[in-house]
Scaffold this motif. Structure first.
Motif, mmCIF file in Angstrom:
data_model
loop_
_atom_site.group_PDB
_atom_site.id
_atom_site.type_symbol
_atom_site.label_atom_id
_atom_site.label_comp_id
_atom_site.label_asym_id
_atom_site.label_seq_id
_atom_site.Cartn_x
_atom_site.Cartn_y
_atom_site.Cartn_z
ATOM 1 N N THR A 263 1.003 -13.162 6.668
ATOM 2 C CA THR A 263 1.910 -13.152 5.831
ATOM 3 C C THR A 263 2.516 -13.309 4.626
ATOM 4 N N ARG A 264 2.739 -13.098 4.015
ATOM 5 C CA ARG A 264 3.351 -13.623 2.556
ATOM 6 C C ARG A 264 4.452 -13.162 1.640
ATOM 7 N N SER A 265 5.112 -13.968 1.405
ATOM 8 C CA SER A 265 6.310 -13.032 0.718
ATOM 9 C C SER A 265 6.730 -13.474 -0.470
ATOM 10 N N GLY A 266 7.575 -13.216 -1.580
ATOM 11 C CA GLY A 266 7.693 -13.498 -2.910
ATOM 12 C C GLY A 266 8.324 -12.187 -3.770
ATOM 13 N N SER A 267 8.678 -12.762 -5.119
ATOM 14 C CA SER A 267 9.586 -11.531 -5.614
ATOM 15 C C SER A 267 8.724 -10.989 -7.144
ATOM 16 N N VAL A 268 8.137 -10.027 -7.009
ATOM 17 C CA VAL A 268 7.458 -9.342 -7.866
ATOM 18 C C VAL A 268 8.019 -8.200 -9.145
ATOM 19 N N ARG A 269 7.563 -8.184 -10.266
ATOM 20 C CA ARG A 269 8.635 -6.743 -11.135
ATOM 21 C C ARG A 269 7.644 -5.579 -11.295
ATOM 22 N N THR A 270 8.281 -4.383 -11.327
ATOM 23 C CA THR A 270 7.798 -3.182 -11.457
ATOM 24 C C THR A 270 7.800 -2.919 -12.964
ATOM 25 N N ASN A 271 6.701 -2.342 -13.288
ATOM 26 C CA ASN A 271 6.657 -1.852 -14.935
ATOM 27 C C ASN A 271 7.802 -0.752 -15.087
ATOM 28 N N GLU A 272 6.680 -0.587 -15.793
ATOM 29 C CA GLU A 272 8.307 0.760 -17.049
ATOM 30 C C GLU A 272 8.049 1.815 -15.942
ATOM 31 N N ARG A 273 7.110 2.004 -15.416
ATOM 32 C CA ARG A 273 7.581 3.729 -15.170
ATOM 33 C C ARG A 273 7.859 3.505 -12.932
ATOM 34 N N THR B 38 -1.209 0.827 -7.184
ATOM 35 C CA THR B 38 0.631 1.131 -7.417
ATOM 36 C C THR B 38 1.132 2.168 -6.100
ATOM 37 N N LEU B 39 2.286 1.566 -5.924
ATOM 38 C CA LEU B 39 3.310 1.756 -4.973
ATOM 39 C C LEU B 39 4.560 2.136 -5.751
ATOM 40 N N ASP B 40 4.775 3.738 -5.980
ATOM 41 C CA ASP B 40 5.443 4.595 -6.495
ATOM 42 C C ASP B 40 7.180 3.829 -6.023
ATOM 43 N N VAL B 41 8.185 2.703 -6.493
ATOM 44 C CA VAL B 41 9.593 2.604 -5.890
ATOM 45 C C VAL B 41 10.946 3.123 -6.818
ATOM 46 N N GLY B 42 10.175 3.569 -8.002
ATOM 47 C CA GLY B 42 11.643 4.574 -8.834
ATOM 48 C C GLY B 42 12.140 3.984 -9.219
ATOM 49 N N MET B 43 12.035 2.305 -9.696
ATOM 50 C CA MET B 43 12.844 1.415 -9.709
ATOM 51 C C MET B 43 12.217 1.149 -11.615
ATOM 52 N N PRO B 44 12.411 1.670 -12.640
ATOM 53 C CA PRO B 44 11.542 0.676 -13.524
ATOM 54 C C PRO B 44 11.887 -0.380 -14.034
ATOM 55 N N ALA B 45 10.895 -1.778 -14.343
ATOM 56 C CA ALA B 45 10.922 -2.670 -14.514
ATOM 57 C C ALA B 45 12.291 -3.927 -13.865
ATOM 58 N N THR B 46 12.195 -3.466 -12.604
ATOM 59 C CA THR B 46 13.226 -4.656 -11.422
ATOM 60 C C THR B 46 12.587 -4.968 -10.595
ATOM 61 N N GLU B 47 13.169 -6.811 -10.352
ATOM 62 C CA GLU B 47 12.480 -7.852 -9.678
ATOM 63 C C GLU B 47 12.915 -6.697 -8.604
ATOM 64 N N LEU B 48 11.602 -7.317 -7.530
ATOM 65 C CA LEU B 48 11.922 -6.721 -6.371
ATOM 66 C C LEU B 48 11.495 -7.728 -5.231
ATOM 67 N N GLN B 49 12.027 -8.027 -4.129
ATOM 68 C CA GLN B 49 11.644 -8.640 -3.837
ATOM 69 C C GLN B 49 10.737 -7.965 -2.303
ATOM 70 N N VAL B 50 9.249 -8.662 -2.168
ATOM 71 C CA VAL B 50 8.546 -8.346 -1.602
ATOM 72 C C VAL B 50 7.415 -8.870 -0.109
ATOM 73 N N ILE B 51 7.342 -8.514 1.043
ATOM 74 C CA ILE B 51 6.506 -9.191 1.951
ATOM 75 C C ILE B 51 5.108 -8.747 1.765
#
Length: 142
Positions: A109-119, A62-75
């Motif tokens: 390389t690949r990119s996309g949109s990923v949602r973080t979990n509740e933590r 896991t990577l803790d980004v500190g934003m619960p249930a948020t859609e992130l752009q990831v590369i």
């Protein structure tokens, strides 16, 4: 003397059984040598870079980004000198969003949109088979 020899024969199956149990316990385990990880995150933006000398196995991380249930752009960028290395990004329910598989001596390389979990964690799995001198990098932004 004959009794002692006969009783030892009954335990000859124990070594293969113990070996099988150890192998099952190691399944799902990632063994990495020479691992170095650098994380630079601020306000849910930033990156993670992991390099290693050798890797074998599979592990969810896991990577803790500190934003619960948020859609992130990831590369994601993966590379390996030899062997196989793949990184899969996961949705909170465990389904795979996308997988990036390295080819020897070529970064992919690949990119996309990923949602973080509740933590507020971004979940991913690393799969390696005889991977040597590899790296993976994950860039995130909201």
């Amino acid at each position: 003397m004959a009794k002692q020899y006969r009783s030892l024969q009954h335990f000859t199956w124990l070594r293969p059984l113990a070996t099988a149990i150890v192998l099952l316990l190691l399944t799902g385990c990632l063994l990495i040598s020479g691992e170095t990880t650098m994380i630079d995150l601020q306000d849910a933006s930033g990156n993670l870079l992991t390099t290693f000398v050798g890797a074998e196995g599979q592990q969810e991380r896991t990577l803790d980004v500190g934003m619960p249930a948020t859609e992130l752009q990831v590369i994601v960028i993966v590379g390996v000198e030899s062997g196989d290395l793949a990184l899969s990004l996961l949705q909170p329910d465990g389904s795979v969003v996308f997988t990036v598989a390295a080819r020897p001596d070529l970064q992919v390389t690949r990119s996309g949109s990923v949602r973080t979990n509740e933590r507020g964690q971004l979940r991913y799995t690393v799969n390696a088979a005889a991977a040597r001198n590899g790296s993976y990098q994950i860039f995130v932004q909201p």
